[in-house]
Structures are given as C-alpha cells and as structure tokens.
Write a protein that holds these residues in place. Structure first.
Motif: not given
Length: 214
Positions: A23-29, A38-41, A96-101
């Motif tokens: 889960n990319k969101l859980e990982t980032t959090v 981590v990137p702004d997400t 939606i899973y969105l990150q700043k490039y």
C-alpha cells in the motif's frame, strides 16, 4: 500466509511488513511519521480537493495505490488532465494517490537492505526523455560511486520503519535533498546482481538460517 506465520513458521518478509509496502499510501504515511523525507502526498476520494492540490503542486504524479515497476504511474502538469485521470480512477472505485513531482537527474538510487545493513546499491539511469527510473521501464543499472552516506542511512531506516527484514529502497536526488520514493518488500534483484556481482538470495538464505537456529 497469516496462518503459516501464526503457526510459528518463520516468514521472510513478515506478512504485516510486506502488506504495508503493498500500500503506497500507508508506506508514505509511516515513513513521514518517522521523520523520513518523502514527496508531498495526498490520498483521497474527494476529487475537488485533489484537483485543487494538483493545481497548487503544478507538476504531479498519479500512481496506483498498489503496483510496481512503474506501471500505471503518470506525470501530469495540467490540473484538468489530472482531473480526468482521477475521475476515471474513482469511477472504478480506486482511491486517488497523488504526489508532488520531484525534479531530479534522470536517475535514482536503489538500495538493497538486508538485516539492518546495506547489501548493495545501484544507480538506475532512465532513457533519455523518460522520467521513470524503473528497470522494467527501460532504465539501466549502473554501479554506485560517490554515494553519500546519508543515502545508506535513509535506506536502512526506511526498511526498519516498515518492520521488514529486507527491502529495496528507491531514493531520488531532489533539489532540496534526498527523497524516498518507495520501499519494496519483494524487490526484483536481477539488475542489482548483474551490476554488483552479488546475489541477495544467498544473504537471504543465511538470514533465514540464523532465524531457524535462534
């Protein structure tokens, strides 16, 4: 896998850690909560909120919440195009899973960590004009040279934060410093083995043996 693990069988990676990386969101959090860069997400199902965020970030990356090898990730510079992509995701009941490039050279750094130590690393160089640095997307692995010690420390801390025994950590060289893009709990290592001349499988077998004898 849960039943196998709960029966006392040693599982590598532990299931909970592996599921976190799925889960990319859980990982980032989790990484963010540990103070790791981590990137702004955002993760949301509110398309209007996501649209406003896309406008404010200007350049964004929209990724599948679950996925690997760069498949399905898109870089968008127009918020209205982002809106159409995000609306399609919601139509299929995908969040939606969105990150700043993050602007970076046409490369990133893949670090393999096993049992709290860096096993090896490579620089993944993307083809000309390509922003994705996944080997599956055409990037080529090169030996690590003059890699900052900070990169190795970030990789080890990332794997530990997710309670993994081993993992592949992707780190970018942003304008404001290093950024952790992803942590993979079941990383491919054919390219890493070719670049470093070392096969992680041998180290993982030794890791398993140590746990079986403990």
């Amino acid at each position: 896998m849960r039943l196998i693990e709960e029966s006392g069988t040693v599982v590598i990676n532990p299931l909970d850690g592996l599921l976190r990386t799925r889960n990319k969101l859980e990982t980032t959090v989790i990484l963010k909560s540990k103070g790791l860069p981590v990137p702004d997400t955002i993760g949301t199902e509110d398309i209007l909120y996501a649209y406003e965020v896309a406008k404010s970030m200007k350049d964004v990356v929209i990724k599948p919440l679950q996925g690997s090898r760069g498949y399905g990730a898109v870089k968008v510079s127009d918020a209205d195009i982002a809106f159409q992509i995000m609306r399609t995701l919601l139509t299929f009941k995908k969040p939606i899973y969105l990150q700043k490039y993050i602007e970076k050279p046409n490369r990133d750094i893949r670090v393999m960590v096993i049992d709290g130590e860096v096993f090896g690393c490579m620089v993944r160089v993307a083809p000309a004009g390509q922003w994705k640095t996944n080997v599956a997307q055409g990037a080529v692995g090169k030996p690590c040279t003059n890699i900052d010690k900070t990169v190795m420390e970030l990789a080890v801390k990332s794997v530990e934060a997710l309670d993994l025994i081993y993992g592949g950590v992707d780190i970018g060289e942003g304008k404001d410093g290093y950024v952790i893009f992803e942590v993979n709990g079941s990383p491919d290592w054919a390219e890493l083995t070719a670049v470093t001349g070392r096969n992680p499988a041998k180290a993982l077998v030794l890791s398993m043996m140590r746990r079986l004898k403990a």
